[in-house]
Design an enzyme around this catalytic site. Structure first.
Site, PDB file in Angstrom:
ATOM      1  N   TYR A 198     -14.825  -4.750   6.710  1.00  0.00           N
ATOM      2  CA  TYR A 198     -13.857  -4.028   6.997  1.00  0.00           C
ATOM      3  C   TYR A 198     -13.407  -4.148   8.265  1.00  0.00           C
ATOM      4  O   TYR A 198     -12.157  -4.416   8.861  1.00  0.00           O
ATOM      5  CB  TYR A 198     -13.822  -2.290   6.744  1.00  0.00           C
ATOM      6  CG  TYR A 198     -12.447  -1.809   7.157  1.00  0.00           C
ATOM      7  CD1 TYR A 198     -11.301  -1.758   6.346  1.00  0.00           C
ATOM      8  CD2 TYR A 198     -12.297  -0.938   8.130  1.00  0.00           C
ATOM      9  CE1 TYR A 198     -10.320  -1.104   6.392  1.00  0.00           C
ATOM     10  CE2 TYR A 198     -11.131  -0.223   8.497  1.00  0.00           C
ATOM     11  CZ  TYR A 198     -10.212  -0.402   7.653  1.00  0.00           C
ATOM     12  OH  TYR A 198      -9.196   0.350   8.000  1.00  0.00           O
TER      13      TYR A 198
ATOM     14  N   GLY B  97       0.655  -1.063   0.089  1.00  0.00           N
ATOM     15  CA  GLY B  97      -0.132  -0.074  -0.247  1.00  0.00           C
ATOM     16  C   GLY B  97       0.723   1.241   0.154  1.00  0.00           C
ATOM     17  O   GLY B  97       0.511   2.155   0.530  1.00  0.00           O
TER      18      GLY B  97
ATOM     19  N   GLY C  77       1.312   4.495   3.688  1.00  0.00           N
ATOM     20  CA  GLY C  77       2.242   3.983   3.201  1.00  0.00           C
ATOM     21  C   GLY C  77       3.229   4.832   2.336  1.00  0.00           C
ATOM     22  O   GLY C  77       4.547   4.730   2.715  1.00  0.00           O
TER      23      GLY C  77
ATOM     24  N   GLY D 184      -1.167   7.570   0.692  1.00  0.00           N
ATOM     25  CA  GLY D 184      -1.574   7.832   2.189  1.00  0.00           C
ATOM     26  C   GLY D 184      -0.310   7.522   3.308  1.00  0.00           C
ATOM     27  O   GLY D 184       0.698   7.688   2.767  1.00  0.00           O
TER      28      GLY D 184
ATOM     29  N   SER E  92      -6.858  -1.231  12.914  1.00  0.00           N
ATOM     30  CA  SER E  92      -7.926  -0.291  13.185  1.00  0.00           C
ATOM     31  C   SER E  92      -8.818  -0.545  14.328  1.00  0.00           C
ATOM     32  O   SER E  92      -9.059  -1.766  14.402  1.00  0.00           O
ATOM     33  CB  SER E  92      -8.845  -0.136  11.655  1.00  0.00           C
ATOM     34  OG  SER E  92      -9.746   0.884  11.928  1.00  0.00           O
TER      35      SER E  92
END
Length: 273
Positions: free
Chosen positions: A160, A9, A15, A13, A133
């Site tokens: 998610y 990733g 990453g 963002g 998360s």
């Protein structure tokens, strides 16, 4: 010694922000990303930040064959991996969310295990860092059948949450299995981040209009960078962190028995794909 750091990733963002900071510190950076254009731009940004011989590898983590091909390319490009950052992820409905956010990173780590072991030195373990998360709190993960299609997972946010629950369970079991091999697995919650993530969620995008609630990608990488750099004695194997501090997760995400069951079912899932 120059470290080799692999960031999934890595084209946008958190990453990309982390990759730039690793590069500025003198590390060799290998980026994995899905979007060819963004990945090319990320490679140039990392090179400009100071990375020695950076590499970008395109892979769509929804496709297990591309995960394996990317692992082979990474393995061929280096003789060791000092830090593997499992950061790739997204917001999807159904089993695709668990595939991209959990199983792809799980399989990548398995395929690169020997390279992680090769980087380990006494007192200086290789690092395996996974982006988790707070959303794990509403996950409804079936640890015995992680790819099972569920009515619950018609909701992108529930899917998610299940994938993030899997990230923490993976970290827990990886610590049990791999800490003796000289690998330090950890997970972290970056907080709410101003990035491309969840760009199709109206509520999430509305929240971004309140700047105090969201951190920049660069600020959100602080705990990630700390987990990569801190002395091993300051970091608990299998630990889950936020703002450099241990962070509480639900019992469903911290059960050793569930972690062991998910590991076995994940191995079975990637062997069939």
């Amino acid at each position: 010694m120059t470290r080799t750091v692999v960031v999934t990733g890595g084209s946008a963002g958190i990453g990309l922000a982390a990759a730039g900071r690793f590069a500025a510190a003198g590390d060799r950076v290998i980026l994995l990303g899905r979007h060819e254009g963004r990945l090319a731009a990320a490679l140039e940004a990392v090179r400009a930040a100071g990375a020695a011989d950076p590499l970008a590898i395109r892979a769509d983590f929804a496709d297990p064959a591309q995960v394996r091909a990317a692992a082979a390319q990474v393995a061929a490009a280096c003789d060791r991996i000092d830090v593997l950052v499992n950061n790739a992820g997204g917001l999807f409905r159904g089993a695709a969310c668990v595939q991209v956010n959990h199983l792809a990173g799980f399989e990548l780590a398995q395929l690169l295990l020997e390279h992680l072991k090769a980087a380990a030195r006494p007192g200086h373990p290789a690092r395996l860092i996974t982006t988790a998360s707070l959303a794990e709190a509403w996950g409804v993960l079936d640890v015995d059948r992680p790819l099972r299609e569920s009515l619950w997972h018609r909701s992108r946010w529930l899917a998610y949450g299940s994938s993030k629950q899997a990230n923490i369970l993976f970290t827990l079991e990886a610590a049990r299995r791999w800490t003796p091999l000289g690998i330090l697995p950890t997970a972290f919650f970056p907080g709410l981040v101003r990035s491309r993530f969840a760009g199709t969620s109206p509520l999430f995008m509305l929240g971004k209009l309140i700047p105090v609630l969201f951190a920049s990608p660069r600020r959100a990488t602080d705990t990630l960078l700390w987990l990569a750099d801190a002395p091993a004695r300051e970091v608990a194997p299998g630990g889950y962190y936020f703002l450099r501090q241990p962070f509480a997760a639900t019992p469903r995400a911290t059960s050793a028995a569930r972690a062991a069951r998910l590991w076995e079912s994940s191995l079975a899932a990637v062997s069939r794909s």
